[in-house]
Scaffold this active site. Structure first.
Site, PDB file in Angstrom:
ATOM      1  N   ALA A  29       0.791  -1.035   0.003  1.00 37.01           N
ATOM      2  CA  ALA A  29       0.117   0.095  -0.102  1.00 37.01           C
ATOM      3  C   ALA A  29       0.957   1.293   0.205  1.00 37.01           C
ATOM      4  CB  ALA A  29      -0.898  -0.033   1.229  1.00 37.01           C
ATOM      5  N   THR A  33       0.366   5.409  -1.709  1.00 34.05           N
ATOM      6  CA  THR A  33       0.075   6.778  -0.685  1.00 34.05           C
ATOM      7  C   THR A  33       0.386   7.916  -1.639  1.00 34.05           C
ATOM      8  OG1 THR A  33       1.947   6.787   0.162  1.00 34.05           O
ATOM      9  CG2 THR A  33       0.250   5.710   1.149  1.00 34.05           C
ATOM     10  N   GLN A 108       0.384  -6.610  -3.798  1.00 31.41           N
ATOM     11  CA  GLN A 108      -0.545  -6.884  -2.875  1.00 31.41           C
ATOM     12  C   GLN A 108      -1.705  -5.636  -2.920  1.00 31.41           C
ATOM     13  OE1 GLN A 108       2.712  -6.477   0.496  1.00 31.41           O
ATOM     14  NE2 GLN A 108       1.137  -7.827   1.466  1.00 31.41           N
ATOM     15  N   VAL A 110      -4.885  -3.568  -4.802  1.00 26.52           N
ATOM     16  CA  VAL A 110      -5.811  -3.757  -5.689  1.00 26.52           C
ATOM     17  C   VAL A 110      -6.288  -2.719  -6.332  1.00 26.52           C
ATOM     18  CG1 VAL A 110      -6.713  -5.627  -4.221  1.00 26.52           C
ATOM     19  CG2 VAL A 110      -7.633  -3.146  -4.105  1.00 26.52           C
ATOM     20  N   HIS A 128      -3.808 -10.008  -4.249  1.00 27.68           N
ATOM     21  CA  HIS A 128      -5.111  -9.851  -3.546  1.00 27.68           C
ATOM     22  C   HIS A 128      -6.176  -9.472  -4.459  1.00 27.68           C
ATOM     23  CE1 HIS A 128      -2.319  -9.108   0.104  1.00 27.68           C
ATOM     24  NE2 HIS A 128      -2.396 -10.516   0.079  1.00 27.68           N
ATOM     25  N   CYS A 136     -19.878 -12.162  -8.216  1.00 24.97           N
ATOM     26  CA  CYS A 136     -21.089 -12.586  -7.510  1.00 24.97           C
ATOM     27  C   CYS A 136     -20.398 -13.802  -6.644  1.00 24.97           C
ATOM     28  CB  CYS A 136     -21.924 -13.232  -8.573  1.00 24.97           C
ATOM     29  SG  CYS A 136     -23.466 -13.907  -7.670  1.00 24.97           S
ATOM     30  N   CYS A 139     -22.955 -17.304  -8.232  1.00 25.72           N
ATOM     31  CA  CYS A 139     -22.624 -17.892  -9.706  1.00 25.72           C
ATOM     32  C   CYS A 139     -21.306 -17.441 -10.385  1.00 25.72           C
ATOM     33  CB  CYS A 139     -23.858 -17.301 -10.749  1.00 25.72           C
ATOM     34  SG  CYS A 139     -23.688 -15.466 -10.872  1.00 25.72           S
ATOM     35  N   CYS A 164     -27.945 -13.748 -10.950  1.00 27.62           N
ATOM     36  CA  CYS A 164     -28.688 -14.888 -10.025  1.00 27.62           C
ATOM     37  C   CYS A 164     -29.497 -14.171  -8.723  1.00 27.62           C
ATOM     38  CB  CYS A 164     -27.861 -15.956  -9.830  1.00 27.62           C
ATOM     39  SG  CYS A 164     -26.385 -15.359  -8.609  1.00 27.62           S
ATOM     40  N   ASN A 227      10.628   0.834   3.152  1.00 33.31           N
ATOM     41  CA  ASN A 227       9.453   0.904   3.787  1.00 33.31           C
ATOM     42  C   ASN A 227       9.824   1.797   4.728  1.00 33.31           C
ATOM     43  OD1 ASN A 227       6.589  -0.093   4.084  1.00 33.31           O
ATOM     44  ND2 ASN A 227       7.166  -0.462   6.222  1.00 33.31           N
TER      45      ASN A 227
END
Length: 258
Positions: A29, A33, A108, A110, A128, A136, A139, A164, A227
Protein backbone atom coordinates in the site's frame (compact mmCIF):
# COMPACT_ATOMS: atom_id res chain seq x y z
CA UNK A 1 19.46 3.80 3.85
CA UNK A 2 21.73 0.94 4.71
CA UNK A 3 23.43 -1.51 2.38
CA UNK A 4 26.40 -2.21 0.22
CA UNK A 5 25.98 0.29 -2.59
CA UNK A 6 23.88 0.77 -5.73
CA UNK A 7 22.52 -2.04 -7.81
CA UNK A 8 23.46 -2.30 -11.46
CA UNK A 9 22.78 -4.60 -14.43
CA UNK A 10 26.23 -6.11 -13.91
CA UNK A 11 25.51 -6.85 -10.26
CA UNK A 12 27.19 -9.98 -8.94
CA UNK A 13 23.71 -11.15 -7.92
CA UNK A 14 23.32 -12.24 -11.54
CA UNK A 15 24.90 -15.64 -12.17
CA UNK A 16 25.53 -14.60 -15.77
CA UNK A 17 26.81 -11.05 -16.25
CA UNK A 18 26.00 -11.29 -19.97
CA UNK A 19 22.27 -11.33 -19.25
CA UNK A 20 20.20 -8.73 -17.53
CA UNK A 21 19.08 -9.62 -14.02
CA UNK A 22 15.48 -10.49 -13.33
CA UNK A 23 14.06 -7.78 -11.10
CA UNK A 24 11.05 -8.75 -8.99
CA UNK A 25 9.16 -6.00 -7.17
CA UNK A 26 6.75 -6.76 -4.34
CA UNK A 27 4.61 -3.69 -3.83
CA UNK A 28 2.33 -2.84 -0.94
CA UNK A 29 0.00 0.00 0.00
CA UNK A 30 2.88 2.39 0.68
CA UNK A 31 3.70 2.70 -3.01
CA UNK A 32 0.27 4.18 -3.72
CA UNK A 33 -0.03 6.73 -0.92
CA UNK A 34 1.42 9.45 -3.19
CA UNK A 35 -1.53 8.72 -5.50
CA UNK A 36 -3.92 9.64 -2.71
CA UNK A 37 -4.74 6.10 -1.58
CA UNK A 38 -4.25 5.62 2.20
CA UNK A 39 -2.29 2.66 3.45
CA UNK A 40 -3.50 0.25 6.12
CA UNK A 41 -0.83 -0.36 8.74
CA UNK A 42 1.36 2.72 8.49
CA UNK A 43 1.45 5.49 11.13
CA UNK A 44 -1.70 7.05 9.61
CA UNK A 45 -3.04 3.78 8.28
CA UNK A 46 -6.73 2.89 7.96
CA UNK A 47 -6.54 0.08 10.49
CA UNK A 48 -4.80 2.28 13.05
CA UNK A 49 -7.33 5.08 12.62
CA UNK A 50 -10.37 2.78 12.72
CA UNK A 51 -9.76 -0.85 13.75
CA UNK A 52 -13.46 -1.59 13.06
CA UNK A 53 -12.84 -0.84 9.37
CA UNK A 54 -11.13 -4.22 9.03
CA UNK A 55 -14.55 -5.88 9.35
CA UNK A 56 -15.56 -4.28 6.04
CA UNK A 57 -13.01 -6.43 4.23
CA UNK A 58 -13.46 -9.61 6.28
CA UNK A 59 -15.40 -12.26 4.37
CA UNK A 60 -17.40 -13.69 7.27
CA UNK A 61 -18.63 -10.29 8.46
CA UNK A 62 -19.34 -9.19 4.89
CA UNK A 63 -21.41 -12.23 3.98
CA UNK A 64 -23.41 -12.37 7.20
CA UNK A 65 -24.09 -8.72 8.04
CA UNK A 66 -26.09 -6.56 5.58
CA UNK A 67 -25.03 -3.43 7.45
CA UNK A 68 -21.37 -4.31 6.92
CA UNK A 69 -22.11 -4.71 3.19
CA UNK A 70 -23.85 -1.35 3.02
CA UNK A 71 -20.90 0.31 4.71
CA UNK A 72 -18.54 -1.52 2.36
CA UNK A 73 -20.39 -0.23 -0.70
CA UNK A 74 -20.19 3.32 0.59
CA UNK A 75 -16.47 2.83 1.12
CA UNK A 76 -16.07 1.60 -2.47
CA UNK A 77 -18.22 4.41 -3.80
CA UNK A 78 -15.99 6.99 -2.13
CA UNK A 79 -12.73 5.15 -2.71
CA UNK A 80 -9.95 7.34 -4.12
CA UNK A 81 -8.55 4.22 -5.82
CA UNK A 82 -11.22 4.45 -8.54
CA UNK A 83 -9.91 7.89 -9.55
CA UNK A 84 -6.23 7.55 -8.64
CA UNK A 85 -3.41 8.02 -11.13
CA UNK A 86 0.06 6.41 -11.07
CA UNK A 87 2.76 8.32 -9.23
CA UNK A 88 6.52 8.61 -9.74
CA UNK A 89 7.19 5.20 -8.19
CA UNK A 90 4.76 3.37 -10.49
CA UNK A 91 6.15 5.24 -13.47
CA UNK A 92 9.74 4.35 -12.54
CA UNK A 93 8.85 0.64 -12.58
CA UNK A 94 7.19 1.04 -15.98
CA UNK A 95 10.32 2.80 -17.32
CA UNK A 96 12.52 -0.03 -16.09
CA UNK A 97 10.28 -2.55 -17.84
CA UNK A 98 10.38 -0.56 -21.10
CA UNK A 99 14.19 -0.46 -20.92
CA UNK A 100 14.29 -4.17 -21.66
CA UNK A 101 15.21 -5.27 -18.14
CA UNK A 102 13.22 -8.37 -17.17
CA UNK A 103 10.70 -7.11 -14.60
CA UNK A 104 7.90 -8.84 -12.74
CA UNK A 105 5.62 -7.00 -10.33
CA UNK A 106 3.98 -8.89 -7.48
CA UNK A 107 1.50 -6.56 -5.83
CA UNK A 108 -0.61 -6.69 -2.70
CA UNK A 109 -2.53 -3.70 -4.01
CA UNK A 110 -5.88 -3.82 -5.78
CA UNK A 111 -5.72 -0.39 -7.43
CA UNK A 112 -4.38 -1.37 -10.87
CA UNK A 113 -1.90 1.51 -10.91
CA UNK A 114 1.04 -0.58 -12.12
CA UNK A 115 -0.88 -1.46 -15.28
CA UNK A 116 -2.14 2.12 -15.66
CA UNK A 117 1.49 3.29 -15.53
CA UNK A 118 2.31 1.01 -18.46
CA UNK A 119 3.51 -2.30 -17.01
CA UNK A 120 1.96 -5.03 -19.19
CA UNK A 121 -0.83 -6.90 -17.44
CA UNK A 122 0.95 -10.24 -17.99
CA UNK A 123 3.89 -8.97 -15.92
CA UNK A 124 1.77 -7.97 -12.92
CA UNK A 125 0.65 -10.56 -10.39
CA UNK A 126 -2.22 -9.24 -8.27
CA UNK A 127 -2.02 -11.36 -5.13
CA UNK A 128 -5.10 -9.80 -3.56
CA UNK A 129 -7.17 -9.37 -6.71
CA UNK A 130 -8.51 -6.15 -8.18
CA UNK A 131 -10.86 -3.47 -6.93
CA UNK A 132 -11.93 -2.56 -10.46
CA UNK A 133 -14.31 -5.51 -10.77
CA UNK A 134 -16.98 -7.18 -8.65
CA UNK A 135 -17.80 -10.87 -8.51
CA UNK A 136 -20.94 -12.73 -7.49
CA UNK A 137 -20.36 -15.03 -4.53
CA UNK A 138 -22.97 -17.47 -5.89
CA UNK A 139 -22.62 -17.71 -9.69
CA UNK A 140 -19.18 -16.03 -9.93
CA UNK A 141 -20.27 -13.59 -12.65
CA UNK A 142 -17.67 -10.82 -12.98
CA UNK A 143 -18.63 -7.25 -13.89
CA UNK A 144 -16.99 -3.79 -13.68
CA UNK A 145 -16.97 -2.09 -10.30
CA UNK A 146 -18.13 1.12 -11.97
CA UNK A 147 -21.46 -0.52 -12.89
CA UNK A 148 -22.09 -1.66 -9.32
CA UNK A 149 -21.12 1.74 -7.90
CA UNK A 150 -23.53 3.40 -10.35
CA UNK A 151 -26.31 1.28 -8.85
CA UNK A 152 -25.30 2.42 -5.36
CA UNK A 153 -25.38 6.03 -6.58
CA UNK A 154 -28.87 5.37 -7.94
CA UNK A 155 -30.08 4.35 -4.48
CA UNK A 156 -29.39 0.64 -4.11
CA UNK A 157 -27.35 0.34 -0.87
CA UNK A 158 -26.47 -3.34 -1.34
CA UNK A 159 -26.69 -4.25 -5.05
CA UNK A 160 -27.25 -7.94 -5.76
CA UNK A 161 -26.03 -9.92 -8.77
CA UNK A 162 -28.18 -9.16 -11.82
CA UNK A 163 -27.69 -12.72 -13.07
CA UNK A 164 -28.76 -14.75 -10.03
CA UNK A 165 -29.50 -12.40 -7.14
CA UNK A 166 -26.43 -13.49 -5.18
CA UNK A 167 -24.29 -11.28 -2.96
CA UNK A 168 -21.77 -9.15 -4.85
CA UNK A 169 -18.30 -8.40 -3.50
CA UNK A 170 -15.28 -6.71 -4.94
CA UNK A 171 -12.97 -9.02 -6.88
CA UNK A 172 -10.43 -8.71 -4.09
CA UNK A 173 -9.22 -11.27 -1.59
CA UNK A 174 -10.87 -10.46 1.72
CA UNK A 175 -9.57 -11.54 5.10
CA UNK A 176 -10.71 -15.13 5.51
CA UNK A 177 -10.39 -15.96 1.81
CA UNK A 178 -7.62 -17.94 0.14
CA UNK A 179 -5.34 -16.41 -2.45
CA UNK A 180 -5.67 -17.69 -5.99
CA UNK A 181 -3.30 -20.70 -5.91
CA UNK A 182 -2.23 -20.16 -9.53
CA UNK A 183 -1.29 -16.52 -8.92
CA UNK A 184 0.52 -17.40 -5.70
CA UNK A 185 2.35 -20.29 -7.36
CA UNK A 186 3.58 -18.02 -10.16
CA UNK A 187 4.67 -15.41 -7.60
CA UNK A 188 6.69 -18.06 -5.76
CA UNK A 189 8.44 -19.08 -8.97
CA UNK A 190 9.26 -15.44 -9.70
CA UNK A 191 10.70 -15.01 -6.19
CA UNK A 192 12.85 -18.10 -6.61
CA UNK A 193 14.17 -16.92 -9.99
CA UNK A 194 14.78 -13.27 -9.11
CA UNK A 195 18.29 -11.83 -9.12
CA UNK A 196 17.09 -8.64 -7.42
CA UNK A 197 14.00 -8.61 -5.20
CA UNK A 198 12.65 -5.25 -4.04
CA UNK A 199 9.91 -5.08 -1.40
CA UNK A 200 8.46 -1.57 -1.48
CA UNK A 201 5.79 0.03 0.66
CA UNK A 202 4.78 -3.14 2.48
CA UNK A 203 4.90 -3.91 6.19
CA UNK A 204 5.57 -7.58 5.33
CA UNK A 205 3.11 -8.65 8.01
CA UNK A 206 0.54 -10.35 5.78
CA UNK A 207 1.15 -13.95 4.79
CA UNK A 208 1.71 -15.62 2.43
CA UNK A 209 2.77 -12.50 0.52
CA UNK A 210 5.48 -11.64 3.03
CA UNK A 211 7.02 -15.10 2.78
CA UNK A 212 8.03 -14.32 -0.81
CA UNK A 213 10.76 -12.08 0.59
CA UNK A 214 12.33 -14.94 2.53
CA UNK A 215 11.95 -17.24 -0.47
CA UNK A 216 13.80 -14.81 -2.72
CA UNK A 217 16.62 -14.36 -0.22
CA UNK A 218 16.88 -18.11 0.26
CA UNK A 219 17.38 -18.56 -3.48
CA UNK A 220 20.14 -15.96 -3.68
CA UNK A 221 18.37 -12.76 -4.68
CA UNK A 222 19.81 -9.45 -3.59
CA UNK A 223 17.05 -8.22 -1.29
CA UNK A 224 16.13 -4.55 -0.91
CA UNK A 225 13.39 -3.46 1.50
CA UNK A 226 11.97 0.04 1.09
CA UNK A 227 9.44 0.92 3.77
CA UNK A 228 8.86 3.78 6.20
CA UNK A 229 8.94 1.47 9.21
CA UNK A 230 11.00 -1.64 10.06
CA UNK A 231 9.72 -5.00 8.83
CA UNK A 232 10.19 -8.55 10.14
CA UNK A 233 12.48 -9.31 7.19
CA UNK A 234 14.93 -6.40 7.45
CA UNK A 235 17.76 -8.59 8.73
CA UNK A 236 17.69 -10.56 5.46
CA UNK A 237 18.06 -7.44 3.32
CA UNK A 238 21.26 -6.31 1.65
CA UNK A 239 19.78 -2.83 1.76
CA UNK A 240 16.98 -1.16 3.74
CA UNK A 241 15.63 2.22 2.67
CA UNK A 242 13.46 4.49 4.81
CA UNK A 243 13.39 7.60 2.62
CA UNK A 244 10.17 8.51 0.74
CA UNK A 245 9.28 5.97 -1.94
CA UNK A 246 8.39 8.60 -4.54
CA UNK A 247 12.02 9.69 -4.76
CA UNK A 248 13.88 6.64 -3.45
CA UNK A 249 12.43 4.06 -5.84
CA UNK A 250 13.08 6.01 -9.06
CA UNK A 251 16.65 6.61 -7.88
CA UNK A 252 17.16 2.95 -7.09
CA UNK A 253 15.66 1.67 -10.33
CA UNK A 254 17.72 4.13 -12.36
CA UNK A 255 20.80 2.16 -11.33
CA UNK A 256 19.26 -0.91 -13.00
CA UNK A 257 18.34 0.77 -16.27
CA UNK A 258 20.76 -0.08 -19.10
Amino acid sequence: MTGTGPLSPSSPTSPDSARRPLVAILSGAGISTDSGIPDYRGPQGVWRQDPEAEKLVTYEYYMNDPEIRRRSWQLRRDSPALRARPNAAHEAIARLERSGTPVRVITQNVDGLHQLAGVPDRKVLELHGTGHFVVCTRCHARTPMSEAVARVDAGDPDPACLECGGILKSATVMFGERLDPEVLGTAMRVAEAADVFIAVGTSLQVQPAASLVGLAAEHGARLVIMNAEPTPYDELAAETIRTPIGTALPELLATLTP
